[in-house]
Write a protein that holds these residues in place. Structure first.
Motif, mmCIF file in Angstrom:
data_model
loop_
_atom_site.group_PDB
_atom_site.id
_atom_site.type_symbol
_atom_site.label_atom_id
_atom_site.label_comp_id
_atom_site.label_asym_id
_atom_site.label_seq_id
_atom_site.Cartn_x
_atom_site.Cartn_y
_atom_site.Cartn_z
ATOM 1 N N SER A 202 -20.771 -1.769 -6.190
ATOM 2 C CA SER A 202 -20.950 -1.995 -4.767
ATOM 3 C C SER A 202 -22.561 -2.900 -5.243
ATOM 4 C CB SER A 202 -20.673 -0.708 -4.664
ATOM 5 O OG SER A 202 -21.051 -1.140 -3.008
ATOM 6 N N THR A 224 -18.088 -5.277 -8.910
ATOM 7 C CA THR A 224 -17.415 -4.507 -8.944
ATOM 8 C C THR A 224 -17.643 -4.592 -7.235
ATOM 9 O OG1 THR A 224 -15.971 -3.568 -10.513
ATOM 10 C CG2 THR A 224 -15.493 -2.718 -8.511
ATOM 11 N N VAL A 225 -17.070 -4.873 -6.063
ATOM 12 C CA VAL A 225 -17.183 -5.362 -5.055
ATOM 13 C C VAL A 225 -18.894 -4.715 -4.503
ATOM 14 C CG1 VAL A 225 -15.071 -4.149 -4.489
ATOM 15 C CG2 VAL A 225 -16.939 -2.529 -4.969
ATOM 16 N N ALA A 281 -12.528 -6.757 -2.875
ATOM 17 C CA ALA A 281 -11.484 -5.894 -2.547
ATOM 18 C C ALA A 281 -10.784 -6.077 -1.075
ATOM 19 C CB ALA A 281 -12.263 -4.433 -2.300
ATOM 20 N N ASP A 284 -12.275 -3.291 3.073
ATOM 21 C CA ASP A 284 -13.260 -2.615 2.371
ATOM 22 C C ASP A 284 -13.850 -2.479 3.669
ATOM 23 O OD1 ASP A 284 -16.016 -1.883 2.150
ATOM 24 O OD2 ASP A 284 -15.538 -2.468 -0.431
ATOM 25 N N GLN A 292 -17.687 -9.897 -0.668
ATOM 26 C CA GLN A 292 -17.473 -10.243 -1.985
ATOM 27 C C GLN A 292 -16.779 -11.504 -2.332
ATOM 28 O OE1 GLN A 292 -14.418 -6.092 -2.678
ATOM 29 N NE2 GLN A 292 -15.935 -5.612 -0.189
ATOM 30 N N GLY A 311 -11.797 -1.710 -1.253
ATOM 31 C CA GLY A 311 -13.443 -1.304 -1.859
ATOM 32 C C GLY A 311 -13.682 0.288 -0.676
ATOM 33 N N HIS A 312 -14.440 1.422 -1.097
ATOM 34 C CA HIS A 312 -14.969 2.930 -0.906
ATOM 35 C C HIS A 312 -14.197 2.536 0.267
ATOM 36 C CE1 HIS A 312 -18.246 -0.836 -1.863
ATOM 37 N NE2 HIS A 312 -19.104 -0.061 -2.661
#
Length: 338
Positions: A202, A224-225, A281, A284, A292, A311-312
């Motif tokens: 993130s 990642t993301v 993702a 998200d 992303q 994601g999240h």
């Protein structure tokens, strides 16, 4: 190393039940996301970041190893602190093999919220590795500073009126200085062939995309993301978290797009020629998938993509998806960190 996805064909986001007043998939499938580009860079984008990198490399990190926190998963974890740009001193954790000398090193970035422990970042992707897990400036718990907000929605706006004062630039420098600290503490990792990898999720993923192109000490990265991708598009998309704070600020100060152009993770990815594994993702609510995938799409070197369902956002398959990503990350670094 491949270009493209780990699983072919178009995919759409799952129809997750949620309470958001917008669609966190934004009506786009995988094929469309894979066509999202990076925005045009400011004319002096490269010069700006090379100058920031040179300033960070000129800082003596003066690392200090603190108490042993715990021993598990074949490593010992210590508190650590180091100096970064602007005369600040930051804290974090140092991970060392319980037995033997480290063969690889990692700098591990955190999400937008900081970290109060090492947590699931250990075990590391490869055995016989050392790592530093810094808390960048302003972030809890060991990066707190009296003049920098610690709440993400405020932190992301700190100094945003100018590219020279924007806190994100300082956070990127904190990662470079963390690498300097790790290499000073584990001098065996120094050598003609880089043996450092970067891991970031993130906020940490976006910072990594901004940091990696300029630092020859890193051999590869896993993001990642990642946030901060394609700001012009991101500003048009509803979301929650730090992105929403930037959108609100932009509504009152549209000129901020000129500053954000220097801190676009997708633009930086276009300068990133090291091997990178991106996990992006399809759904998200905090970091719109567009940004992303823009980071992945812009990568100038060998790239791999792991497509995540979400994601999240917690859902029934979150743990299994994370386990699959962990395995892919270990395989990736086993191939690229020789």
């Amino acid at each position: 190393m491949t270009h493209g996805t780990v699983d072919g064909g178009d995919r759409s986001a799952r129809d997750f039940a949620h309470d958001f007043p917008f669609d966190p998939a934004y009506g786009r499938g995988l094929n469309e996301l894979l066509r999202i580009p990076a925005p045009q860079a400011p004319a002096d984008f490269d010069a700006f970041w090379r100058s920031r990198y040179e300033a960070a490399r000129a800082v003596g990190p003066r690392p200090e190893v603190g108490r042993l926190v715990e021993e598990r998963d074949g490593v010992r974890i210590h508190e650590v602190s180091y100096a970064s740009v602007g005369g600040v001193r930051l804290g974090g954790w140092l991970v060392l093999p319980a037995e033997g000398e480290p063969e690889h090193g990692f700098v591990v970035g955190h999400g937008y919220g900081g970290r109060d422990e090492v947590g699931p970042d250990v075990p590391l992707p490869l055995p016989r590795s050392a790592a530093i897990l810094p808390c960048v400036r302003g972030m809890p718990d060991r990066g707190l500073l009296p003049d920098v907000p610690s709440v993400a929605a405020d932190h992301v706006l700190h100094g945003i009126a100018s590219r020279d004062t924007y806190v994100i630039g300082g956070c990127v420098a904190d990662l470079w200085c963390a690498a300097s600290a790790l290499l000073e503490l584990v001098p065996g990792l120094n050598g003609p062939d880089p043996r450092l990898g970067y891991l970031g999720v993130s906020f940490g993923g976006g910072l990594g995309a901004l940091a990696l192109p300029w630092d020859e000490r890193f051999a590869a990265g896993q993001l990642t993301v990642p946030t901060f991708g394609n700001h012009p598009l991101r500003l048009t998309l509803d979301c929650v978290g730090s992105g929403a704070a930037v959108r609100r600020y932009h509504a009152e100060h549209p000129e901020v797009v000129d500053v954000l152009g220097y801190f676009d993770a997708a633009t930086a990815a276009g300068r990133l020629r090291k091997p990178v594994l991106v996990a992006a993702a399809l759904f998200d609510p905090s970091v719109p998938p567009h940004g992303q995938f823009a980071v992945h799409n812009a990568l100038a070197g060998p790239r791999e993509l792991r497509v995540l369902e979400a994601g999240h956002f917690e859902y029934e398959g979150t743990q299994a998806e994370q386990a699959g990503l962990d395995a892919a990350t270990a395989d990736f670094f086993a191939r690229v960190l020789r």
